[in-house]
Design a protein around this motif. Structure first.
Motif, PDB file in Angstrom:
ATOM      1  N   UNK A1038       3.349  56.744 -58.516  1.00  0.00           N
ATOM      2  CA  UNK A1038       3.752  56.695 -60.055  1.00  0.00           C
ATOM      3  C   UNK A1038       3.439  55.202 -60.672  1.00  0.00           C
ATOM      4  N   UNK A1039       3.399  54.988 -62.121  1.00  0.00           N
ATOM      5  CA  UNK A1039       3.404  53.466 -62.322  1.00  0.00           C
ATOM      6  C   UNK A1039       4.468  52.754 -61.881  1.00  0.00           C
ATOM      7  N   UNK A1040       4.203  51.830 -61.044  1.00  0.00           N
ATOM      8  CA  UNK A1040       5.380  50.528 -60.777  1.00  0.00           C
ATOM      9  C   UNK A1040       4.865  49.236 -60.988  1.00  0.00           C
ATOM     10  N   UNK A1041       5.492  48.474 -62.145  1.00  0.00           N
ATOM     11  CA  UNK A1041       5.255  47.162 -63.000  1.00  0.00           C
ATOM     12  C   UNK A1041       6.714  46.170 -62.547  1.00  0.00           C
ATOM     13  N   UNK A1042       6.131  45.672 -61.372  1.00  0.00           N
ATOM     14  CA  UNK A1042       7.230  44.262 -61.394  1.00  0.00           C
ATOM     15  C   UNK A1042       7.374  42.911 -60.826  1.00  0.00           C
TER      16      UNK A1042
END
Length: 1046
Positions: A1038-1042
């Motif tokens: 699932x999409x995570x951008x941090x």
């Protein structure tokens, strides 16, 4: 631990039976008294089985057993004292007897007593014991105790300690646990992604599988990939130190706390360590109070301003609620089918389906009584593993009265108590000994073997070494699932519920800390006390009503300091452990502890050992290693004829007093110092120690005589030789002298573990090079060469038939390792290093070439088996080594680590089976390719500004993890970009791959959206990039951008 009367009386009775027919009885005039003592003991022993059953329901029966134990303790003390006095009497009549061992059997002890007053005293004391036993025997009528057959003590079976048992390895618990683990993992990585810090809880009663579930989550691949730091595991337990717990978490997140030692300082360091861009998964196992979170960890973890997920396990749901857990998962009891599934997989192997199905109905009845508790099922599996797989045996087991013993705490009754009751008597006393150790303590097999021998739990059997028998007892408890599986260092832990059972069963005689001390009375004598890691030791000791009754005092890592008055109060001690304490002076009155068998002073500040230690003629184990301020041993130490272990490793004494040959029972000697003065023991005197099995000799530099050393010591299995140069640049005369010395130290064929350290001769001994080394040591499994500063060629080792582990460090003059390293003509033998599993070549500063020889490298003879079992190869700090042997690609190496090989070129000769490759500081490496099974690649060039040689990394079809570290360069290297591009084209559907980059700020920015590397990064399933206070984490699905910038 409580005395196991059956085991104690059986041993005592057997010894008496051998004794009463000795000629010395006529002199002593106590034959009738001794025969009466044995008869009365046998009569009472017949009642023990019934009395043990009734003690939980009838306090008067428990008191009867307590009185019997007191009599037996006193009987042992009297016999012990007689042996001591008798030894002195023999010495007075015959001075030569001072050099002979004082045996510990009754026949030798009583033969000493030839004086009338002593005979009279012995007779009176034995008569007193008989009178007390008569009174106890008459009391049986009141308790209506029934007689039963006395069972003989079974022999302990000695097995090959290098083998493993399938019962030790944990089994998956069932579908419920798998489903629960997967669901919880999804909560951790998917729930409230934007929230910085969340806590989750697993709750349930002791033994229900909370820790097992937490371990499955901890090792789940999605946890490993989602969090860029290795997950951290902390066992909290009931008593924990806030300071030590904070330090443990800081170490886990790779932080450094330096000299900080206050709560406030450490909390700030922890917060800052996580703030450096790390996401963290933390497990707090076995939490009893919410304070550990609310008052200690919550604030620093929240203030870290980073992604933190915490999982706690606790018996109490209200603790999780007090900690404001975002989600609480109560662990359910196993279903009957899952319970049976867990039991059957521990008892039956493939091909036994018919037998398994025939016992299923009874098996379901058995697991029903385990109430769905995995811990109870494991314990019962340990019991059933020693019983026939028949319906008759299992029905008999179901009808065992131990299932229904009442007056036990509910969590200890039924299956868990039965697992104890099923133990043979000699194992029961060993099991109860664990109650003396802190919760979650690491339990060392060798330490317990020595303690159990010193306690007298282990009966000698024929030619078997008693310590070996004790180690088998430890392994048997492990195989019965009463201990948790061993860690990588061979140590175990005990489940807290199993430990609670041990504490409960010996609560009247044993106390850990103040647990049972305050409840002790003058009628119930405390026999064993542990104050390990306690800070109120004197206060705890002052609670003990009768200090003279104490037989064991374990006080390592405590604040105990001993003086003459305190030692006088502890006059009957047999075990004294004050290791790792601040003690500086050992009182002269230590010599009054005449019953002492075990004295541990390791890692203390003592400056001297008093001469009075000579009076401790029963002493078997003396441990004084790492005592940095101790310079000399007392001369009387070699008069301790019953000594089995003398450990003075890394203690800077100058010599061993004369007379080491008198210690004929010695089987462990670490730190024998070679000295050339007239008052010290000479090297050749070691030949007299026929029972020695572990030996370390230090300060070797020149021969003392023409005697051949060690060759006839047929029990020796572990040998360490540590050489010492008289100057930093030895002369030719000194080199010749040390070579001559080494020629005379010939190990026996029994040797299994051999370490050579600091040898400075120009050649290895003749018995290693001129004659086949494998004939000299055919059983060798481990060899360590360390600090070999002058030899230019390694000995031939390849024909050692059992060698599994070879480590070579700091070999400074060897320039070439060639086919001679294999030994012999391998075309004739057909093999080299047939069983070697681990090979380490480290700090060879002049090594330029390593070759297997033309035939092997061209695979001219495919039948040749060179390193066929090698699994791990480590090469470090060999700056001139240019290539690995071509023949290495035919080996089965799974793990290859290369560090500091600055001239190395790998070409295409990587092992075909390699799965993990770690490279550091290999700046001339040009290509990495043709490794179809490689899963993990680590490239670490932390501060190398230019690393341009590596240009080709390809044909790594199974790669799942790539880690690259370089903080000096400002752009990613071409080989890495090409590899990622190639991977993106071929593996777009592979969601297992993850990339770790540790680089400077400019590289981190290039990985962000809009950066020069984003087109590559966005196709990778998992990405972690950090450096220069920047941290970037990306997950495709699932999409995570941090991105965090501090």
């Amino acid at each position: 631990m409580a005395m196991i009367l059956d085991a104690f009386m059986s041993k005592f009775s057997t010894l008496l039976a051998d004794f009463v027919y000795e000629e010395v009885i006529k002199v002593l005039g106590v034959k009738e008294e001794l025969q009466e003592l044995r008869r009365r003991m046998r009569s009472i022993q017949c009642l023990l089985k019934d009395a043990e059953k009734k003690k939980f329901g009838e306090s008067s029966t428990e008191l009867w057993l307590s009185e019997l134990k007191d009599v037996m303790y006193d009987a042992e003390d009297i016999i012990d004292l007689c042996r001591i006095e008798g030894a002195q009497l023999l010495a007075d009549h015959n001075p030569e007897s001072r050099t002979s061992s004082v045996c510990c059997d009754f026949s030798s002890a009583f033969s000493c007593f030839t004086s009338v007053p002593l005979r009279h005293e012995i007779g009176n004391r034995i008569e007193e014991i008989n009178n007390r036993l008569n009174k106890i025997y008459e009391g049986r009528k009141h308790f209506k105790l029934e007689k039963s057959t006395i069972s003989e003590t079974p022999e302990i079976t000695v097995v090959d300690s290098r083998q493993t048992s399938s019962m030790v390895d944990p089994f998956a618990v069932g579908r419920e646990v798998e489903v629960a683990a997967n669901n919880l993992v999804e909560h951790f990585i998917g729930e409230k992604v934007d929230e910085k810090c969340l806590l989750f809880a697993v709750t349930g009663m002791g033994g229900i599988g909370k820790t097992t579930l937490a371990q499955k989550i901890f090792n789940h691949p999605k946890i490993k990939t989602f969090f860029n730091l290795e997950p951290v595991w902390v066992c909290v337990s009931q008593t924990y130190s806030e300071i030590e717990l904070l330090k443990q978490v800081i170490r886990g997140v790779k932080g450094s706390y330096g000299d900080a030692n206050t709560k406030s300082e450490l909390q700030t360091i922890l917060s800052n360590s996580i703030s450096l861009g790390h996401s963290l998964f933390l497990v707090l196992d076995d939490v009893w109070l919410a304070d550990v979170w609310v008052d200690l960890l919550r604030v620093p973890l929240y203030n870290s301003n980073n992604t933190v997920r915490v999982l706690i396990t606790s018996r109490y749901e209200n603790v999780a609620m007090d900690m404001k857990a975002a989600y609480i998962h109560p662990v359910a009891h196993l279903s009957p089918e899952s319970s049976w599934d867990m039991l059957r997989r521990r008892l039956f192997s493939q091909g036994q389906e018919e037998l398994e199905n025939g016992l299923k109905e009874l098996g379901l009845e058995i697991v029903k009584r385990c109430r769905g508790l995995p811990l109870a099922i494991k314990a019962i599996a340990g019991v059933l593993s020693s019983k026939p797989r028949t319906k008759k045996a299992w029905k008999f087991f179901l009808n065992d009265n131990a299932w229904s013993i009442y007056n036990l705490p509910r969590e200890l009754s039924g299956a868990l108590y039965l697992s104890f009751e099923d133990l043979p008597s000699y194992l029961k006393q060993c099991f109860l000994y664990f109650s003396l150790y802190p919760e979650d303590a690491w339990l060392d097999l060798h330490e317990f073997a020595q303690l159990w021998v010193a306690e007298g739990f282990i009966t000698k059997q024929r030619d078997s070494l008693t310590e070996n028998l004790a180690e088998e007892c430890f392994n048997e408890l492990l195989n019965r699932n009463l201990l948790l599986p061993k860690n990588d260092y061979g140590k175990c832990q005990m489940h807290d519920v199993i430990r609670s059972l041990a504490i409960f069963l010996c609560k009247d005689e044993t106390s850990f800390g103040a647990l049972n001390v305050k409840n002790s009375t003058t009628s119930i004598k405390l026999r064993r006390l542990s104050v390990v890691r306690q800070e109120t030791t004197i206060e705890i000791l002052n609670y003990v009503a009768d200090k003279g009754a104490l037989r064991t005092l374990l006080a390592s890592y405590s604040d105990l300091l001993l003086d003459d008055e305190r030692l006088r109060q502890l006059s009957h001690l047999r075990i004294l452990d004050i290791s790792n304490t601040q003690i500086q002076i050992l009182p002269d009155s230590i010599g009054k502890l005449v019953h002492l068998r075990y004295l541990n002073l390791n890692v203390t500040h003592i400056r001297a050992i008093p001469e009075s230690v000579e009076q401790l003629i029963n002493l078997q184990f003396l441990k004084i290693s790492y005592c940095r301020k101790l310079r000399q041993l007392p001369s009387g130490i070699t008069a301790l004829h019953n000594l089995r272990c003398l450990d003075i490793d890394e203690t800077p004494i100058s010599s061993i007093p004369k007379g080491i040959e008198n210690l004929q029972q010695l089987n462990y000697l670490s730190g024998f110092v070679v000295a050339n003065n007239d008052s010290s023991s000479k090297l050749e005197k070691l030949n007299s120690l026929k029972h020695i099995r572990i030996l370390k000799i230090v300060n070797l530099n020149r021969p003392q005589s023409e005697t051949i050393i060690l060759k006839e010591l047929s029990n020796l299995c572990t040998l360490t030789l540590k050489f010492s140069m008289e100057s930093s640049n030895p002369s030719e005369e000194q080199e010749l002298a040390v070579e001559e010395l080494f020629d005379k130290i010939i190990p026996p064929q029994s040797l299994e573990d051999f370490t050579i350290s600091g040898f400075f001769g120009l050649r290895f001994p003749n018995w290693m090079v001129s004659s086949p080394f494998e004939i000299c040591v055919p059983n060798l499994t481990k060899l360590v060469l360390n600090g070999i500063n002058s030899c230019t060629q390694l000995p031939s080792l390849g024909q050692l038939p059992e060698l599994k582990d070879l480590r070579m460090y700091y070999v400074t003059k060897v320039k070439k390792i060639g086919p001679e390293f294999f030994g012999g003509d391998i075309n004739l033998t057909g093999f080299a290093f047939p069983y070697l599993e681990k090979l380490q070549i480290s700090h060879f500063p002049e090594l330029e070439e390593w070759s297997f020889g033309l035939q092997v490298e061209q695979n001219a003879n495919p039948k040749l088996k060179v390193l066929p079992c090698l699994k791990k190869l480590t090469i470090s700090y060999c700056p001139l080594l240019k290539r690995l042997p071509k023949g290495l690609k035919y080996s089965k190496v799974k793990f290859l680590e290369i560090d500091g090989a600055r001239s190395l070129k790998l070409d295409d000769n990587l092992p075909a089976e390699i799965e993990e490759l770690s490279l550091s500081d290999c700046k001339n490496l040009e290509k990495i390719c043709c490794a179809p099974k490689l899963k993990k690649l680590y490239v670490n060039e932390t501060y190398v500004e230019e690393w341009e040689a590596l240009s080709c990394v390809e044909k790594l079809d199974s790669l799942q993890e790539l880690s690259f570290t370089n903080f000096a360069i400002e752009s990613l290297p071409e080989w890495l970009l090409k590899l990622l591009q190639q991977w993106g084209l071929q593996n777009d559907s592979n969601d297992e791959f993850h990339l770790h980059l540790r680089c400077n700020k400019k590289v981190v920015q290039g990985c962000l959206k809009g950066g020069i590397y984003w087109d590559l990064i966005q196709h990778i399933p998992q990405v972690y990039v950090y450096g220069d206070e920047h941290h970037f984490r990306y997950r495709k699905q699932p999409y995570v951008y941090k991105h965090i910038s501090n």
